[in-house]
Design a protein around this motif. Structure first.
Motif, mmCIF file in Angstrom:
data_model
loop_
_atom_site.group_PDB
_atom_site.id
_atom_site.type_symbol
_atom_site.label_atom_id
_atom_site.label_comp_id
_atom_site.label_asym_id
_atom_site.label_seq_id
_atom_site.Cartn_x
_atom_site.Cartn_y
_atom_site.Cartn_z
ATOM 1 N N GLY A 115 2.377 45.252 -20.901
ATOM 2 C CA GLY A 115 1.936 44.203 -19.779
ATOM 3 C C GLY A 115 0.551 45.103 -20.105
ATOM 4 O O GLY A 115 -0.079 46.347 -20.089
ATOM 5 N N LEU A 116 -0.126 44.552 -19.249
ATOM 6 C CA LEU A 116 -1.522 45.052 -20.243
ATOM 7 C C LEU A 116 -2.325 45.063 -18.705
ATOM 8 O O LEU A 116 -2.486 43.885 -17.399
ATOM 9 N N ILE A 117 -2.865 45.914 -18.149
ATOM 10 C CA ILE A 117 -3.198 46.204 -16.461
ATOM 11 C C ILE A 117 -5.028 46.918 -16.745
ATOM 12 O O ILE A 117 -5.101 47.646 -18.055
ATOM 13 N N GLY A 118 -5.200 47.146 -15.833
ATOM 14 C CA GLY A 118 -6.777 47.461 -15.793
ATOM 15 C C GLY A 118 -7.573 47.087 -14.488
ATOM 16 O O GLY A 118 -7.117 45.820 -14.453
ATOM 17 N N LEU A 119 -8.824 47.184 -14.377
ATOM 18 C CA LEU A 119 -9.153 46.848 -12.977
ATOM 19 C C LEU A 119 -10.162 45.742 -13.337
ATOM 20 O O LEU A 119 -10.472 45.411 -14.535
ATOM 21 N N ASN A 120 -10.512 44.649 -12.640
ATOM 22 C CA ASN A 120 -10.791 43.749 -12.841
ATOM 23 C C ASN A 120 -12.002 43.436 -13.902
ATOM 24 O O ASN A 120 -12.818 44.527 -13.092
ATOM 25 N N GLY A 121 -12.653 42.900 -14.826
ATOM 26 C CA GLY A 121 -13.484 43.574 -15.634
ATOM 27 C C GLY A 121 -14.023 44.307 -16.500
ATOM 28 O O GLY A 121 -14.792 44.617 -17.383
ATOM 29 N N CYS A 122 -13.160 44.938 -16.799
ATOM 30 C CA CYS A 122 -12.280 45.767 -18.142
ATOM 31 C C CYS A 122 -12.369 45.571 -19.336
ATOM 32 O O CYS A 122 -12.478 46.087 -20.036
ATOM 33 N N GLY A 123 -12.346 44.074 -19.338
ATOM 34 C CA GLY A 123 -11.386 43.342 -20.573
ATOM 35 C C GLY A 123 -10.470 43.436 -20.753
ATOM 36 O O GLY A 123 -10.076 42.970 -22.185
ATOM 37 N N LYS A 124 -9.341 43.210 -20.552
ATOM 38 C CA LYS A 124 -8.319 42.101 -20.359
ATOM 39 C C LYS A 124 -8.240 41.167 -21.480
ATOM 40 O O LYS A 124 -7.408 40.772 -22.462
ATOM 41 N N SER A 125 -8.754 40.253 -20.483
ATOM 42 C CA SER A 125 -8.507 38.886 -21.100
ATOM 43 C C SER A 125 -9.687 38.683 -22.101
ATOM 44 O O SER A 125 -9.351 38.079 -22.899
ATOM 45 N N SER A 126 -10.867 39.570 -21.817
ATOM 46 C CA SER A 126 -11.569 39.635 -23.495
ATOM 47 C C SER A 126 -9.982 40.017 -24.823
ATOM 48 O O SER A 126 -11.046 39.606 -26.384
ATOM 49 N N LEU A 127 -9.945 41.059 -24.440
ATOM 50 C CA LEU A 127 -8.989 41.201 -25.778
ATOM 51 C C LEU A 127 -8.015 40.304 -26.005
ATOM 52 O O LEU A 127 -8.004 40.200 -27.411
ATOM 53 N N LEU A 128 -7.728 39.507 -25.642
ATOM 54 C CA LEU A 128 -6.103 38.658 -25.573
ATOM 55 C C LEU A 128 -6.869 37.659 -26.327
ATOM 56 O O LEU A 128 -6.632 36.601 -27.763
ATOM 57 N N ALA A 129 -8.333 36.904 -25.954
ATOM 58 C CA ALA A 129 -9.231 35.802 -26.428
ATOM 59 C C ALA A 129 -9.699 36.325 -27.931
ATOM 60 O O ALA A 129 -9.764 35.742 -28.758
ATOM 61 N N ALA A 130 -10.046 37.842 -27.935
ATOM 62 C CA ALA A 130 -10.689 38.254 -29.237
ATOM 63 C C ALA A 130 -9.907 38.210 -30.435
ATOM 64 O O ALA A 130 -9.356 38.123 -31.375
ATOM 65 N N LEU A 131 -8.265 38.433 -29.645
ATOM 66 C CA LEU A 131 -7.230 38.127 -30.559
ATOM 67 C C LEU A 131 -6.503 36.937 -31.365
ATOM 68 O O LEU A 131 -6.864 36.851 -32.486
ATOM 69 N N ALA A 132 -6.571 36.911 -30.356
ATOM 70 C CA ALA A 132 -6.428 34.844 -30.000
ATOM 71 C C ALA A 132 -7.334 34.253 -31.470
ATOM 72 O O ALA A 132 -7.158 33.349 -32.162
ATOM 73 N N ALA A 133 -8.656 34.754 -31.070
ATOM 74 C CA ALA A 133 -9.948 34.109 -32.353
ATOM 75 C C ALA A 133 -10.067 34.273 -33.636
ATOM 76 O O ALA A 133 -10.642 34.500 -34.326
ATOM 77 N N ARG A 134 -8.698 35.802 -33.477
ATOM 78 C CA ARG A 134 -9.043 36.619 -34.975
ATOM 79 C C ARG A 134 -10.458 36.943 -34.668
ATOM 80 O O ARG A 134 -11.058 37.485 -35.815
ATOM 81 N N GLU A 135 -10.983 37.669 -34.341
ATOM 82 C CA GLU A 135 -12.338 38.482 -33.812
ATOM 83 C C GLU A 135 -11.617 40.177 -34.909
ATOM 84 O O GLU A 135 -13.214 41.226 -35.355
ATOM 85 N N VAL A 136 -10.672 40.060 -34.542
ATOM 86 C CA VAL A 136 -9.881 41.691 -35.643
ATOM 87 C C VAL A 136 -9.389 40.913 -36.518
ATOM 88 O O VAL A 136 -8.635 40.136 -36.280
ATOM 89 N N PRO A 137 -8.920 41.931 -37.545
ATOM 90 C CA PRO A 137 -7.906 41.605 -38.866
ATOM 91 C C PRO A 137 -6.978 40.930 -38.368
ATOM 92 O O PRO A 137 -6.163 42.058 -39.292
ATOM 93 N N VAL A 138 -6.550 40.742 -37.583
ATOM 94 C CA VAL A 138 -4.948 40.547 -37.569
ATOM 95 C C VAL A 138 -4.175 39.317 -38.835
ATOM 96 O O VAL A 138 -5.087 38.461 -39.223
ATOM 97 N N PRO A 139 -3.509 40.024 -39.616
ATOM 98 C CA PRO A 139 -2.337 39.526 -40.869
ATOM 99 C C PRO A 139 -2.461 37.928 -40.606
ATOM 100 O O PRO A 139 -1.931 37.209 -39.591
ATOM 101 N N ASP A 140 -2.615 37.306 -41.907
ATOM 102 C CA ASP A 140 -2.404 35.425 -41.622
ATOM 103 C C ASP A 140 -1.019 35.395 -41.012
ATOM 104 O O ASP A 140 -0.969 34.235 -40.849
ATOM 105 N N HIS A 141 0.001 35.637 -41.690
ATOM 106 C CA HIS A 141 0.768 35.785 -41.691
ATOM 107 C C HIS A 141 1.972 35.764 -39.815
ATOM 108 O O HIS A 141 2.659 35.201 -39.796
#
Length: 620
Positions: A115-141
């Motif tokens: 569960g990802l929690i924190g104040l509005n605007g702290c970056g929770k949705s940005s983190l999920l978006a970055a993971l989905a767009a593979r802006e961090v090195p998530v393995p291809d498999h």
């Protein structure tokens, strides 16, 4: 009879089990084997889930791509490239130049539900978006599925959109062939999981499984065969959620999945997700939902991610104990420092004996400072909401007399022969399945809809404030919150006075003056609340007011409602908010309204029993 492809998979599975059955799996630093959770990994790029996959739908990724232009993300893969877990070190995220995360650590392990929690605007949705767009090195498999936007309109039926996984199935079959030749224990675990997923996606049972999921999310048999383009955005979001549950990816990212669900569907989803076997990361404002689903909590705090084992209640208890111990340690250190500084100041230039003691204390003090002092506990920013005084008007405020309603003569009745009154001391929650007429009742009360039969009398001086999720659509995204409010309330000339008004809704500093489009969804909701509250309504009609709000803001909303002088009718899927602010529960069902004899949690227990009975009847 099983298909040829299925026979081949079963044969390969048996062969793989024979050749590798005695080998001990590699743990890769994960807790999964200790806890008896079967390891799983997936192959494939984000968006390889078929043309209608949530992570690949064009409309969602257009927006994500636009946001990505303003987002800067860095991080280093710390887990093994073939691991089923995802560990990213030195993770930093900047959005429009603002630091959201700095040099933090992301650790996601298979079999865990975060569960990802924190104040509005702290970056929770940005983190999920970055993971989905593979802006961090998530393995291809590891395939990723982000639920953030609704299924795009098309001529396909809801059932077809959910079960269309030919590309996904083909990709998994290719991966199985590749892994079958790999003797590595980790590859064997991945292979077993691929076979499990292929079994789940088998065409012979895909329709039954998809229908089961859609039914749980509130789709009748007729709705399942209705074209997607004929559904509203909220129902298309449910279709997207159903597809995510059908595919069951290695990394499932859910951004406020309960926003478009009624209480019945929330209960079903909670039961469905509490056994998710892979990696689940969910952003939710519902403490009750987080308690039911999560095995871990990740708290965004001071641009770092802090990890807690257990559900939300465990997080609250653990955090309280840790902060209490930290504060005791901090006070003890500060007392010691003050005592030593005072001693050094008094006796540093005294007799030789006292001077030596002062020097000794000075060395001790230096060691304490060099080894690092305990930081003072810093709590999350407190948020406040405020509804101005509305004044008194004598009852009856609203009288609903023999009211019946349907949308057209050839449509079924929503309500028949309703009789009730609403006054300034009314505190009611409307519950019931989708389509039972909760939002319709609010529209009847405001006069937006006219009864088919009967009469609704309103006090001539009554001011009604109705909050619903589409109010945010009226915001001018190019204006700042301050400019928008001054445009809506031109009688308030003083800019500083308006700053105070907006500040009462948790928007301060740059949040007041930057374009509204740069604000998070939760911050935009606060602008809407500010606009609504300053109409000084006597009666608040709140239709899903917690969508996009963080937990702290929901608590602040509860306090503001309890301090409010007027009446309130609430439609919400947040059990905790309902328990905090309402005195009665009204069940909207079967063309009428019935008072529930009990609290909202006894109503939830009844929903769980009903859901379990219903599921037992269904093939899945």
């Amino acid at each position: 009879m099983p298909s040829d492809a299925k026979k081949k998979r079963e044969a390969k599975k048996k062969e793989a089990a024979k050749t590798r059955g005695q080998k001990k799996p590699v743990e890769n630093g994960s807790e999964k084997e200790e806890n008896g959770v079967n390891g799983v990994t997936e192959n494939g790029e984000n968006g390889n889930s078929g043309e209608n996959g949530v992570a690949s739908i064009e409309s969602a990724f257009d927006e994500l791509t636009l946001a990505a232009k303003h987002r800067s993300v860095t991080g280093v893969l710390a887990s093994h490239p073939d691991s089923r877990d995802v560990h990213i070190h030195n993770l930093s995220i900047l959005f429009h130049g603002a630091e959201l995360l700095m040099e933090s650590t992301l650790e996601l392990n298979v079999g865990r539900r975060y569960g990802l929690i924190g104040l509005n605007g702290c970056g929770k949705s940005s983190l999920l978006a970055a993971l989905a767009a593979r802006e961090v090195p998530v393995p291809d498999h590891i395939d990723i599925f982000l639920l953030r936007r609704e299924m795009p309109a098309s001529d396909k039926t809801a059932l077809e959109c959910v079960m269309e996984v030919d590309e996904e199935r083909h990709r998994l079959e290719l991966e199985a062939e590749e892994l079958a030749h790999n003797q590595d224990p980790a590859a064997h675990e991945r292979l077993m999981d691929v076979y499990e997923r292929l079994e789940d996606l088998d065409a012979s049972k895909a329709q039954v499984k998809a229908a089961y999921i859609l039914h749980g999310l509130g789709f009748t048999r007729t709705m399942q065969h209705t074209k997607v383009k004929d559904f509203s955005g909220g129902w298309r979001m449910r279709i997207a959620l159903a597809r995510a549950l059908f595919i069951r990816p290695a990394l499932m990212l859910l951004d406020e999945p309960t926003n478009h669900l009624d209480l019945n569907a929330c209960v079903w989803l909670e039961e469905e997700l509490k056994t998710y076997p892979r990696i689940l990361v969910v952003i939710s404002h519902s403490q009750d939902f987080l308690n039911g689903v999560c095995t871990n909590i990740i708290h965004f705090h001071e641009k770092k991610m802090k990890y807690y084992g257990g559900n939300f209640d465990s997080y609250i208890q653990t955090r309280f104990e840790l902060e209490e111990n930290q504060m005791k340690r901090y006070k003890w250190e500060q007392d010691q420092i003050a005592h030593m500084k005072n001693y050094i100041a008094r006796f540093g230039h005294g007799s030789a004996k006292l001077a030596r003691q002062a020097q000794s204390k000075e060395k001790t003090l230096k060691k304490m400072v060099d080894s690092g002092l305990t930081q003072k506990v810093s709590s999350d920013k407190t948020v406040s909401l405020y509804f101005p005084s509305c004044g008194k008007i004598p009852p009856p405020v609203i009288m609903v007399q023999h009211v019946s309603f349907r949308y057209a003569e050839d449509k079924k009745w929503i309500y028949k022969n309703l009789d009730f009154g609403v006054d300034l001391d009314t505190r009611v929650a409307l519950v019931g399945p989708n389509g039972a007429g909760k939002s319709t009742l609010l529209k009847l009360i405001t006069g937006e809809l006219i009864p088919s039969d009967g009469l609704i009398r309103r006090h001539s001086h009554l001011r009604i404030g109705r909050y619903h999720q589409h109010l945010a659509d009226q915001l001018d995204l190019d204006l700042s919150a301050l400019e928008y409010m001054m445009k809506c309330y031109p009688e308030i000339k003083d800019r500083e006075e308006m700053r105070k008004i907006v500040g009462r809704f948790g928007l301060t500093g740059a949040q007041q003056t930057c374009p509204i489009r740069n604000l998070s969804d939760g911050q935009r909701c606060r602008v809407t609340f500010a606009w609504l509250a300053w109409q000084c309504p006597h009666l608040l009609l709140l239709d899903e007011p917690t969508n996009h709000l963080d937990i702290e803001t929901i608590d602040a909303l509860a306090e503001a409602i309890n301090d409010f002088e007027g009446g309130m009718i609430l439609v919400s899927h947040d059990f905790r908010l309902i328990s905090q602010v309402t005195e009665e529960i009204w069940v909207c069902e079967k063309e009428t309204i019935t008072k529930w004899e009990g609290d909202i949690f006894s109503y939830k227990q009844q929903l769980i029993k009903d859901t379990q009975k219903e599921n037992a009847k269904l093939p899945h």
